[in-house]
Motif scaffolding. Sequence first.
Motif, PDB file in Angstrom:
ATOM      1  N   GLY A  13       0.657  -1.314   0.115  1.00 22.89           N
ATOM      2  CA  GLY A  13       0.145   0.071  -0.082  1.00 22.89           C
ATOM      3  C   GLY A  13       0.944   1.249  -0.068  1.00 22.89           C
ATOM      4  N   PHE A  14       1.805   1.266   0.624  1.00 22.42           N
ATOM      5  CA  PHE A  14       2.952   2.429   0.864  1.00 22.42           C
ATOM      6  C   PHE A  14       3.322   2.795  -0.739  1.00 22.42           C
ATOM      7  CE2 PHE A  14       3.809   1.873   5.467  1.00 22.42           C
ATOM      8  CZ  PHE A  14       2.855   2.613   5.876  1.00 22.42           C
ATOM      9  N   ALA A  15       3.652   1.484  -1.167  1.00 23.42           N
ATOM     10  CA  ALA A  15       4.370   1.645  -2.569  1.00 23.42           C
ATOM     11  C   ALA A  15       3.347   2.179  -3.554  1.00 23.42           C
ATOM     12  CB  ALA A  15       5.055   0.163  -3.024  1.00 23.42           C
ATOM     13  N   ALA A  16       2.203   1.664  -3.470  1.00 20.95           N
ATOM     14  CA  ALA A  16       1.053   1.993  -4.444  1.00 20.95           C
ATOM     15  C   ALA A  16       0.786   3.417  -4.272  1.00 20.95           C
ATOM     16  CB  ALA A  16      -0.219   1.147  -4.144  1.00 20.95           C
ATOM     17  N   ALA A  17       0.942   3.994  -2.979  1.00 24.84           N
ATOM     18  CA  ALA A  17       0.541   5.488  -2.882  1.00 24.84           C
ATOM     19  C   ALA A  17       1.608   6.295  -3.197  1.00 24.84           C
ATOM     20  CB  ALA A  17       0.251   5.717  -1.257  1.00 24.84           C
ATOM     21  N   ILE A  18       2.664   5.935  -3.209  1.00 25.64           N
ATOM     22  CA  ILE A  18       4.065   6.891  -3.461  1.00 25.64           C
ATOM     23  C   ILE A  18       4.113   6.936  -5.147  1.00 25.64           C
ATOM     24  CG2 ILE A  18       6.677   7.113  -3.667  1.00 25.64           C
ATOM     25  CD1 ILE A  18       6.270   5.753  -0.603  1.00 25.64           C
ATOM     26  N   LEU A  19       3.907   5.658  -5.882  1.00 24.87           N
ATOM     27  CA  LEU A  19       3.977   5.758  -7.305  1.00 24.87           C
ATOM     28  C   LEU A  19       2.803   6.439  -7.904  1.00 24.87           C
ATOM     29  CD1 LEU A  19       4.885   1.827  -7.775  1.00 24.87           C
ATOM     30  CD2 LEU A  19       6.330   3.830  -8.065  1.00 24.87           C
ATOM     31  N   SER A  20       1.551   6.491  -7.382  1.00 27.44           N
ATOM     32  CA  SER A  20       0.666   7.071  -8.074  1.00 27.44           C
ATOM     33  C   SER A  20       0.039   8.401  -7.731  1.00 27.44           C
ATOM     34  CB  SER A  20      -0.714   5.839  -7.773  1.00 27.44           C
ATOM     35  OG  SER A  20      -1.217   5.732  -6.437  1.00 27.44           O
ATOM     36  N   HIS A  21       0.639   8.830  -6.631  1.00 25.83           N
ATOM     37  CA  HIS A  21       0.232  10.028  -6.189  1.00 25.83           C
ATOM     38  C   HIS A  21       0.246  11.325  -6.856  1.00 25.83           C
ATOM     39  CE1 HIS A  21      -1.456  12.260  -2.621  1.00 25.83           C
ATOM     40  NE2 HIS A  21      -0.430  13.428  -2.878  1.00 25.83           N
ATOM     41  N   PRO A  22       1.487  11.578  -7.580  1.00 26.79           N
ATOM     42  CA  PRO A  22       1.469  12.644  -8.451  1.00 26.79           C
ATOM     43  C   PRO A  22       0.320  12.724  -9.532  1.00 26.79           C
ATOM     44  CG  PRO A  22       3.498  11.569  -8.376  1.00 26.79           C
ATOM     45  CD  PRO A  22       2.694  10.898  -7.638  1.00 26.79           C
ATOM     46  N   ALA A  23      -0.121  11.571 -10.158  1.00 28.11           N
ATOM     47  CA  ALA A  23      -1.411  11.522 -11.162  1.00 28.11           C
ATOM     48  C   ALA A  23      -2.570  11.645 -10.386  1.00 28.11           C
ATOM     49  CB  ALA A  23      -1.131  10.146 -11.982  1.00 28.11           C
ATOM     50  N   ASP A  24      -2.566  11.117  -9.313  1.00 29.99           N
ATOM     51  CA  ASP A  24      -3.921  11.129  -8.188  1.00 29.99           C
ATOM     52  C   ASP A  24      -4.188  12.563  -8.017  1.00 29.99           C
ATOM     53  OD1 ASP A  24      -6.061  10.034  -6.436  1.00 29.99           O
ATOM     54  OD2 ASP A  24      -4.830  11.312  -4.932  1.00 29.99           O
ATOM     55  N   THR A  25      -3.066  13.486  -7.965  1.00 28.07           N
ATOM     56  CA  THR A  25      -3.197  15.001  -7.792  1.00 28.07           C
ATOM     57  C   THR A  25      -3.728  15.728  -9.022  1.00 28.07           C
ATOM     58  OG1 THR A  25      -1.416  15.020  -6.099  1.00 28.07           O
ATOM     59  CG2 THR A  25      -1.937  17.053  -7.037  1.00 28.07           C
ATOM     60  N   LEU A  26      -3.123  15.034 -10.044  1.00 29.61           N
ATOM     61  CA  LEU A  26      -3.325  15.853 -11.312  1.00 29.61           C
ATOM     62  C   LEU A  26      -5.032  15.431 -11.834  1.00 29.61           C
ATOM     63  CD1 LEU A  26      -0.214  15.172 -13.382  1.00 29.61           C
ATOM     64  CD2 LEU A  26      -0.855  17.429 -12.225  1.00 29.61           C
ATOM     65  N   LEU A  27      -5.251  14.111 -11.514  1.00 32.04           N
ATOM     66  CA  LEU A  27      -6.629  13.744 -11.781  1.00 32.04           C
ATOM     67  C   LEU A  27      -7.654  14.725 -10.952  1.00 32.04           C
ATOM     68  CD1 LEU A  27      -8.685  11.572 -12.701  1.00 32.04           C
ATOM     69  CD2 LEU A  27      -8.425  10.135 -10.750  1.00 32.04           C
ATOM     70  N   SER A  28      -7.451  15.094  -9.591  1.00 30.91           N
ATOM     71  CA  SER A  28      -8.307  15.993  -8.990  1.00 30.91           C
ATOM     72  C   SER A  28      -8.397  17.164  -9.530  1.00 30.91           C
ATOM     73  CB  SER A  28      -7.785  15.819  -7.622  1.00 30.91           C
ATOM     74  OG  SER A  28      -7.919  14.716  -6.791  1.00 30.91           O
ATOM     75  N   GLN A  29      -7.049  17.740  -9.973  1.00 32.56           N
ATOM     76  CA  GLN A  29      -7.114  19.020 -10.601  1.00 32.56           C
ATOM     77  C   GLN A  29      -8.102  18.972 -11.926  1.00 32.56           C
ATOM     78  OE1 GLN A  29      -6.201  21.606  -9.247  1.00 32.56           O
ATOM     79  NE2 GLN A  29      -4.870  21.089  -7.768  1.00 32.56           N
ATOM     80  N   ILE A  30      -7.908  17.938 -12.821  1.00 31.77           N
ATOM     81  CA  ILE A  30      -8.653  17.693 -14.271  1.00 31.77           C
ATOM     82  C   ILE A  30     -10.100  17.801 -13.829  1.00 31.77           C
ATOM     83  CG2 ILE A  30      -8.853  16.185 -16.105  1.00 31.77           C
ATOM     84  CD1 ILE A  30      -6.530  17.764 -16.386  1.00 31.77           C
TER      85      ILE A  30
END
Length: 317
Positions: free
Chosen positions: A229-246
């Motif tokens: 879970g820690f690995a999944a969060a770190i790898l995906s977080h930048p795109a998660d932030t951009l998804l929220s903005q989009i």
Amino acid sequence: MTSKAAPIAIPQFTSKDYSSFFLAGALCCTITHVAMTPLDVVKTRIQIDPAYRKLNMLTGTRHVIATEGPKALLTGFGPTAVGYLVQGGAKFAGYEYWKKKSVEFAGSQEAAVKYRTAIYLGSASVAEFFADILLTPLEATRIRLVSNRSYATGLVTGFTRLAREGGIRELYAGFLPIICKQIPYAIGQFTVNEYCHEIAFRSMSEETRRSLSSTNKFALQLGSGIIAGFAAAILSHPADTLLSQINKGHGPTGSMSSRLAALAREAGFRGLFAGLGPRMVMTAGLVSGQFLMYGAIKEALGAPPGLEIHKESSAAI
């Protein structure tokens, strides 16, 4: 003369087995994501609302309750439940399917073990891609509900308004960023979990492994899930932030790739990782809970174990 590599024993999953995998994945994902809805509401606010930018998980939760009431912490409950029901089923069943197909393509135990990292990465990626086709419109609805309090009253009204005003284009506006988020997430989730189990099993004798108590099995699954879970969060977080903005409508006009690039430049490194701490906590709970429930539900349904290709064993788990 060198001997030929031994063929790997591959289980012959039936359509009933894949139905069980789908149901187990659907239930474990929707239950865990729904349980994390309050955390996800606060995390999303931290990512996209300037009023929350300097708040942490605790102070952000207090701010939501103080300004909007406790009910606001359940914003997006409907899209979350339905979205991760279909996405979770497709992802877990898809991973089982594509891992089996990849091992069949490898042709032998030796080749499968040698290329197991590629098998994990490829199976997780392909399964997640197809699962995200189902998830994207519902995730767009969820984020719109969370980011704009007055947008709609729930899943049906939010989805209907988004479809009516923007059509397919708007429903799938976040598809590129969501696969950029979810594929790294799935890679971290499945690949790291597989390797955590492999590392643990290497330290045990075959006899010890076969006689593990329920408590030890639970501890192994929980620990592996938390690390994954820690690995999944770190790898995906930048795109998660951009998804929220989009999905909130931020960024310049133009192609999705140019909008993502512009938003990434505007956010900078720190902005892209805003809210990572809360999301790591949330994702560790999500992933560990999903693996624990997935195994338990499969067992309750009488589904066969998944195919294991760890370095020192070819047995099924």
